[in-house]
Design an enzyme around this catalytic site. Structure first.
Site, mmCIF file in Angstrom:
data_model
loop_
_atom_site.group_PDB
_atom_site.id
_atom_site.type_symbol
_atom_site.label_atom_id
_atom_site.label_comp_id
_atom_site.label_asym_id
_atom_site.label_seq_id
_atom_site.Cartn_x
_atom_site.Cartn_y
_atom_site.Cartn_z
ATOM 1 C CB CYS A 258 3.570 -2.333 13.381
ATOM 2 S SG CYS A 258 3.792 -2.164 11.639
ATOM 3 C CD GLU B 281 -1.119 -0.397 3.503
ATOM 4 O OE1 GLU B 281 -2.501 -1.643 3.312
ATOM 5 O OE2 GLU B 281 -1.449 0.006 4.626
ATOM 6 C CB CYS C 271 7.805 -5.340 8.040
ATOM 7 S SG CYS C 271 9.250 -4.383 9.195
ATOM 8 C CB CYS D 152 6.702 -3.507 15.670
ATOM 9 S SG CYS D 152 8.619 -2.430 15.340
HETATM 10 N N1 SAH Z 1 10.090 0.078 9.418
HETATM 11 C C1 SAH Z 1 9.785 1.641 9.548
HETATM 12 C C2 SAH Z 1 9.219 2.559 8.365
HETATM 13 C C3 SAH Z 1 7.909 1.771 8.401
HETATM 14 S S1 SAH Z 1 6.584 1.690 9.881
HETATM 15 C C4 SAH Z 1 10.027 2.227 10.650
HETATM 16 O O1 SAH Z 1 9.385 0.846 11.449
HETATM 17 O O2 SAH Z 1 10.451 2.542 11.279
HETATM 18 C C5 SAH Z 1 5.771 3.944 10.373
HETATM 19 C C6 SAH Z 1 5.942 3.822 11.064
HETATM 20 O O3 SAH Z 1 4.610 4.123 11.756
HETATM 21 C C7 SAH Z 1 7.255 3.668 12.476
HETATM 22 O O4 SAH Z 1 6.944 4.876 13.490
HETATM 23 C C8 SAH Z 1 6.109 2.875 13.522
HETATM 24 O O5 SAH Z 1 6.637 2.448 14.627
HETATM 25 C C9 SAH Z 1 4.599 3.856 12.839
HETATM 26 N N2 SAH Z 1 3.542 2.687 14.017
HETATM 27 C C10 SAH Z 1 3.781 1.760 13.393
HETATM 28 N N3 SAH Z 1 2.658 0.920 13.439
HETATM 29 C C11 SAH Z 1 1.648 1.941 14.176
HETATM 30 C C12 SAH Z 1 0.646 1.902 15.336
HETATM 31 N N4 SAH Z 1 -0.313 1.024 14.934
HETATM 32 N N5 SAH Z 1 0.350 3.557 15.046
HETATM 33 C C13 SAH Z 1 1.167 4.192 15.083
HETATM 34 N N6 SAH Z 1 2.475 4.548 14.542
HETATM 35 C C14 SAH Z 1 2.734 3.117 13.927
HETATM 36 FE FE1 SF4 Z 2 8.289 -3.053 10.286
HETATM 37 FE FE2 SF4 Z 2 5.857 -2.182 11.390
HETATM 38 FE FE3 SF4 Z 2 8.567 -2.236 12.608
HETATM 39 FE FE4 SF4 Z 2 7.948 -0.420 11.273
HETATM 40 S S1 SF4 Z 2 6.930 -0.106 13.315
HETATM 41 S S2 SF4 Z 2 10.118 -2.001 11.665
HETATM 42 S S3 SF4 Z 2 7.267 -2.011 9.433
HETATM 43 S S4 SF4 Z 2 6.548 -3.875 12.339
#
Ligand code: SAH
Ligand code: SF4
Length: 347
Positions: free
Chosen positions: A120, A93, A113, A117
């Site tokens: 996420c 997306e 990914c 996390c």
């Molecule tokens: N993998 C990279 C970039 C993609 S995620 C990273 O983790 O930095 C982009 C941002 O969205 C990151 O800061 C991530 O922690 C945040 N993110 C992911 N899931 C989220 C959620 N459910 N609510 C708020 N932020 C979120």
């Molecule tokens: Fe991967 Fe989501 Fe963690 Fe970013 S926040 S590193 S996309 S699992």
């Protein structure tokens, strides 16, 4: 044999190929400009090329790797999220955010990914594969094409969609460099922001390579126990080591670093975490970008409250650390990272 993706090629590679085909030297530049300045996505559009060459290119390359399957527009029309099918049927997306004069595209670098996390949606899907540099580039060109019709252009690109860009370092940087190229798309390096979960070796490499791209780090917690419970990668790269790499980055590049913080009610939006964070960031040229958690199916945490978020910000400001609380824009279209794709998959 499946055709290769034309956006995976560098200009030098196209030049070599067209020379092999006995084409005059300027043809490669014409192809390049067609792709990156006119945003043409089918060989027939290259009417400045002879028909035999258009046919040859059509046989050799795929020009349109992204097939939009779901397009969601937020109720305020400012955020548009597109779910694309790739050539192998995988889904990614891309999100467009309109904000005043800015038109920012949020792009993906991987299908899924591997970083896991817990909050996420993309992490909850697991890792499928890396995107090629061309698949990353094509996301930006797709929107550039749409804007062209409105007489506008993309102003910023944030590498914050699905995937961990520093876990697909080469392809991500290739893509940025290609979009950066002044003979092509020519979007300045300062218009890009790449966000990482904190892969230290890649941060050190990024620092040494001295691109002018902005760097954001997903921090989310100020002590190792809490951070490891949210971001398992913290077990490999603990906070103090990560911040040492950040200091090195700021010292070397003299650029401000952004820390991202998804505020989870009662977990990391507390005064204790704010004070601890302020201590950790002391002396670092930085900015904290906090955003209320976007709730996801696989995680029980809830978004922070307005008063917790404001208190968090005030504490940091008290230490002269700039902090903005970002709005959860596009919440009604599941604009959180990976949420649309994971819904499609889990349907
Ligand atoms: N993998 C990279 C970039 C993609 S995620 C990273 O983790 O930095 C982009 C941002 O969205 C990151 O800061 C991530 O922690 C945040 N993110 C992911 N899931 C989220 C959620 N459910 N609510 C708020 N932020 C979120
Ligand atoms: Fe991967 Fe989501 Fe963690 Fe970013 S926040 S590193 S996309 S699992």
């Amino acid at each position: 044999m499946a055709a290769s993706l034309i956006y995976d090629s560098r200009l030098s590679e196209l030049t070599t190929l067209l020379a092999l085909w006995d084409e005059p030297g300027y043809r490669a530049t014409q192809v390049w400009q067609g792709l990156y300045q006119h945003f043409w996505d089918s060989p027939e559009q290259f009417t400045n090329l002879p028909v035999h060459l258009r046919q040859k290119l059509a046989g050799e390359f795929c020009f349109a790797p992204l097939h939009p399957v779901t397009i969601l527009t937020s109720s305020d029309h400012q955020t548009v999220k597109t779910l694309f099918n790739l050539m192998d049927g995988q889904a990614i997306e891309t999100v467009l955010m309109h904000y005043k004069e800015r038109r920012t595209i949020c792009i993906s670098t991987q299908v899924g990914c591997a970083m896991g996390c817990v909050f996420c949606a993309t992490g909850q899907m697991g890792f499928k594969r890396n995107l090629s540099s061309g698949e990353i580039v094509a996301q930006v060109l797709y929107y550039a094409r749409l804007f062209r019709e409105e007489g506008a252009g993309i102003t910023n690109v944030v590498v914050m969609g699905m995937g961990e860009p520093f876990h697909n370092y080469e392809n991500t940087m290739e893509a940025v460099d290609r979009l950066n190229d002044t003979d092509g798309f020519s979007l300045g390096a300062r218009r890009f922001t790449v966000s990482t979960v904190g892969l230290i070796p890649a941060i050190l490499r990024f620092t040494r390579e001295k691109r002018q791209i902005n760097l954001a780090i997903s921090l989310h917690a100020a002590d190792d126990t809490l951070r490891a419970s949210m971001l398992p990668i913290n077990n490999a790269y603990p906070i103090d080591d990560l911040l040492a790499a950040c200091h090195d980055y700021v010292r070397t590049t003299r650029r401000r670093i952004t820390f991202e913080w998804a505020l989870v009610n009662g977990i990391n939006d507390t005064p204790e975490q704010a004070h601890l964070l302020a201590g950790k960031l002391k002396g670092l040229l930085c900015h904290v970008n906090a955003i209320p958690l976007n709730p996801t199916k696989g995680y029980s945490g809830e978004a922070t409250t307005k008063s917790h978020a404001n208190a968090f910000k005030q504490i940091l400001n008290g230490y002269h650390i700039p902090c903005t609380i970002r709005l959860r824009r596009g919440i009604d279209i599941q604009a959180g990272c990976g949420q649309l794709a994971s819904n499609e998959i889990n349907k």
